[in-house]
Design a protein around this motif. Structure first.
Motif, PDB file in Angstrom:
ATOM      1  N   PRO A 257     -13.915  -2.668  -2.148  1.00 27.07           N
ATOM      2  CA  PRO A 257     -12.657  -1.911  -2.202  1.00 27.07           C
ATOM      3  C   PRO A 257     -11.645  -2.319  -1.135  1.00 27.07           C
ATOM      4  CG  PRO A 257     -14.364  -0.602  -1.155  1.00 27.07           C
ATOM      5  CD  PRO A 257     -15.037  -1.836  -1.684  1.00 27.07           C
ATOM      6  N   GLY A 258     -12.111  -2.938  -0.035  1.00 25.46           N
ATOM      7  CA  GLY A 258     -11.233  -3.103   1.114  1.00 25.46           C
ATOM      8  C   GLY A 258     -10.560  -4.445   1.313  1.00 25.46           C
ATOM      9  N   GLY A 259     -10.931  -5.476   0.544  1.00 22.94           N
ATOM     10  CA  GLY A 259     -10.305  -6.767   0.765  1.00 22.94           C
ATOM     11  C   GLY A 259     -10.842  -7.840  -0.153  1.00 22.94           C
ATOM     12  N   PRO A 260     -10.080  -8.909  -0.389  1.00 22.85           N
ATOM     13  CA  PRO A 260     -10.460  -9.962  -1.343  1.00 22.85           C
ATOM     14  C   PRO A 260     -11.770 -10.666  -1.008  1.00 22.85           C
ATOM     15  CG  PRO A 260      -8.128 -10.112  -0.817  1.00 22.85           C
ATOM     16  CD  PRO A 260      -8.707  -9.103   0.131  1.00 22.85           C
ATOM     17  N   GLU A 261     -12.089 -10.800   0.287  1.00 23.83           N
ATOM     18  CA  GLU A 261     -13.283 -11.541   0.667  1.00 23.83           C
ATOM     19  C   GLU A 261     -14.459 -10.642   1.009  1.00 23.83           C
ATOM     20  OE1 GLU A 261     -13.109 -14.710   0.206  1.00 23.83           O
ATOM     21  OE2 GLU A 261     -10.978 -14.496  -0.268  1.00 23.83           O
ATOM     22  N   GLU A 262     -14.305  -9.347   0.798  1.00 19.02           N
ATOM     23  CA  GLU A 262     -15.339  -8.383   1.207  1.00 19.02           C
ATOM     24  C   GLU A 262     -16.661  -8.622   0.492  1.00 19.02           C
ATOM     25  OE1 GLU A 262     -15.661  -3.569   1.921  1.00 19.02           O
ATOM     26  OE2 GLU A 262     -14.160  -4.358   0.544  1.00 19.02           O
ATOM     27  N   ASP A 263     -16.605  -8.813  -0.820  1.00 13.82           N
ATOM     28  CA  ASP A 263     -17.819  -9.038  -1.603  1.00 13.82           C
ATOM     29  C   ASP A 263     -17.420  -9.683  -2.924  1.00 13.82           C
ATOM     30  OD1 ASP A 263     -20.205  -9.062  -2.966  1.00 13.82           O
ATOM     31  OD2 ASP A 263     -20.476  -6.890  -3.012  1.00 13.82           O
ATOM     32  N   THR A 264     -17.625 -10.984  -3.029  1.00 16.66           N
ATOM     33  CA  THR A 264     -17.261 -11.718  -4.245  1.00 16.66           C
ATOM     34  C   THR A 264     -18.467 -11.973  -5.139  1.00 16.66           C
ATOM     35  OG1 THR A 264     -17.506 -13.826  -3.080  1.00 16.66           O
ATOM     36  CG2 THR A 264     -15.303 -12.836  -3.121  1.00 16.66           C
ATOM     37  N   THR A 265     -19.576 -11.270  -4.883  1.00 17.94           N
ATOM     38  CA  THR A 265     -20.784 -11.439  -5.677  1.00 17.94           C
ATOM     39  C   THR A 265     -20.484 -11.292  -7.161  1.00 17.94           C
ATOM     40  OG1 THR A 265     -22.100 -10.498  -3.870  1.00 17.94           O
ATOM     41  CG2 THR A 265     -23.127 -10.589  -6.038  1.00 17.94           C
ATOM     42  N   GLY A 266     -21.073 -12.216  -7.956  1.00 19.77           N
ATOM     43  CA  GLY A 266     -20.864 -12.154  -9.399  1.00 19.77           C
ATOM     44  C   GLY A 266     -19.496 -12.618  -9.833  1.00 19.77           C
ATOM     45  N   GLY A 267     -18.775 -13.306  -8.917  1.00 20.55           N
ATOM     46  CA  GLY A 267     -17.441 -13.781  -9.243  1.00 20.55           C
ATOM     47  C   GLY A 267     -16.393 -12.687  -9.255  1.00 20.55           C
TER      48      GLY A 267
ATOM     49  N   ILE B 157     -13.264 -10.666  -8.618  1.00 17.66           N
ATOM     50  CA  ILE B 157     -11.953 -11.195  -8.210  1.00 17.66           C
ATOM     51  C   ILE B 157     -10.951 -10.108  -7.816  1.00 17.66           C
ATOM     52  CG2 ILE B 157     -12.212 -13.273  -9.615  1.00 17.66           C
ATOM     53  CD1 ILE B 157     -10.326 -11.960 -11.693  1.00 17.66           C
ATOM     54  N   HIS B 158     -11.391  -8.853  -7.800  1.00 11.82           N
ATOM     55  CA  HIS B 158     -10.437  -7.759  -7.565  1.00 11.82           C
ATOM     56  C   HIS B 158     -10.623  -7.098  -6.197  1.00 11.82           C
ATOM     57  CE1 HIS B 158      -9.058  -8.142 -11.650  1.00 11.82           C
ATOM     58  NE2 HIS B 158     -10.262  -7.878 -12.132  1.00 11.82           N
ATOM     59  N   GLY B 159     -11.225  -7.805  -5.258  1.00 14.36           N
ATOM     60  CA  GLY B 159     -11.449  -7.223  -3.942  1.00 14.36           C
ATOM     61  C   GLY B 159     -10.162  -6.725  -3.306  1.00 14.36           C
ATOM     62  N   GLY B 160     -10.224  -5.511  -2.729  1.00 17.39           N
ATOM     63  CA  GLY B 160      -9.040  -4.907  -2.147  1.00 17.39           C
ATOM     64  C   GLY B 160      -8.290  -4.002  -3.104  1.00 17.39           C
ATOM     65  N   TRP B 161      -8.954  -3.573  -4.175  1.00 17.47           N
ATOM     66  CA  TRP B 161      -8.281  -2.804  -5.233  1.00 17.47           C
ATOM     67  C   TRP B 161      -7.847  -1.414  -4.783  1.00 17.47           C
ATOM     68  CZ3 TRP B 161     -11.391   1.406  -6.442  1.00 17.47           C
ATOM     69  CH2 TRP B 161     -12.747   1.291  -6.116  1.00 17.47           C
ATOM     70  N   THR B 162      -8.363  -0.905  -3.683  1.00 18.41           N
ATOM     71  CA  THR B 162      -7.934   0.421  -3.205  1.00 18.41           C
ATOM     72  C   THR B 162      -6.643   0.365  -2.389  1.00 18.41           C
ATOM     73  OG1 THR B 162      -9.161   0.311  -1.117  1.00 18.41           O
ATOM     74  CG2 THR B 162     -10.346   1.158  -3.043  1.00 18.41           C
TER      75      THR B 162
END
Length: 207
Positions: free
Chosen positions: A19-29, A31-36
């Protein structure tokens, strides 16, 4: 006895990943990191402040622990997050990990091999309530073993489609009652639910 609260950011379709940023957790591809981030507003900030206002100890999975340990000790004293950093750095952190020797963030404690057994023992003790942040895999374990007393869900008005979800198919059936709810100007619904016994059923069928 202590209570265990799961606090989670979730999308409308139940995703809680990164929820907090693009590079926080890209597991499984993912691509929406940082959506909050685009939805954060003053009401949301007040709800978060209230969440951390009561004494608590953190309960973290290993992935979230590593993210937090790389961030919070490095927050500047001049940052707007300085007070939260001081709080997180000072509280006890209970961590589900297979690598206990690598917990170098002060006040961190490994839960050991039997995570659920250790948490049952901690809940039976006196002390501050335990609060999760992130830690999706651990939270799903807690829900599957009926250890959760309170859910605070911060639901954001967005559909993500793919990503790690809060609720798994093995969550144990349980009833909750709505304790409080607020809606922020950007549409975040902050709701707190407390355990209310077993699931009750009925029927709308006509006699």
């Amino acid at each position: 006895m202590r209570k265990l609260m799961v606090a989670a950011f979730v999308s409308l379709d139940g995703v809680m990943q990164a929820p907090g940023g693009p590079e926080e957790d890209t597991t499984g591809g993912f691509i929406h990191g940082g959506w909050t981030v685009p939805f954060a507003d003053a009401v949301f900030g007040e709800a978060m402040a209230a969440l951390f206002a009561q004494p608590f100890e953190l309960l973290l999975g290993r992935r979230t622990y590593d993210i937090f340990a790389a961030h919070w000790p490095r927050v500047s004293e001049n940052s707007g997050d300085a007070d939260l950093a001081t709080l997180f750095n000072g509280v006890t952190k209970h961590v589900a990990t297979h690598r206990p020797d690598s917990l170098d963030w002060p006040h961190s404690r490994a839960l050991g091999g039997d995570v659920i057994g250790a948490l049952r023992a901690l809940k039976a003790q006196d002390g501050p309530d335990m609060l999760t942040q992130g830690s999706g895999a651990l939270v799903r374990q807690l829900l599957a073993t009926d250890l959760v007393d309170t859910l605070q869900l911060m639901t954001f008005p967005v559909l993500l489609g793919a990503g790690r979800r809060l609720f798994g198919d093995d969550a144990q059936a349980a009833a909750f009652s709505l304790d409080t709810t607020i809606v922020s100007p950007t549409g975040i619904v902050v709701s707190r639910y407390v355990r209310a016994g077993k699931v009750q059923t009925g029927s709308f069928a006509l006699d």
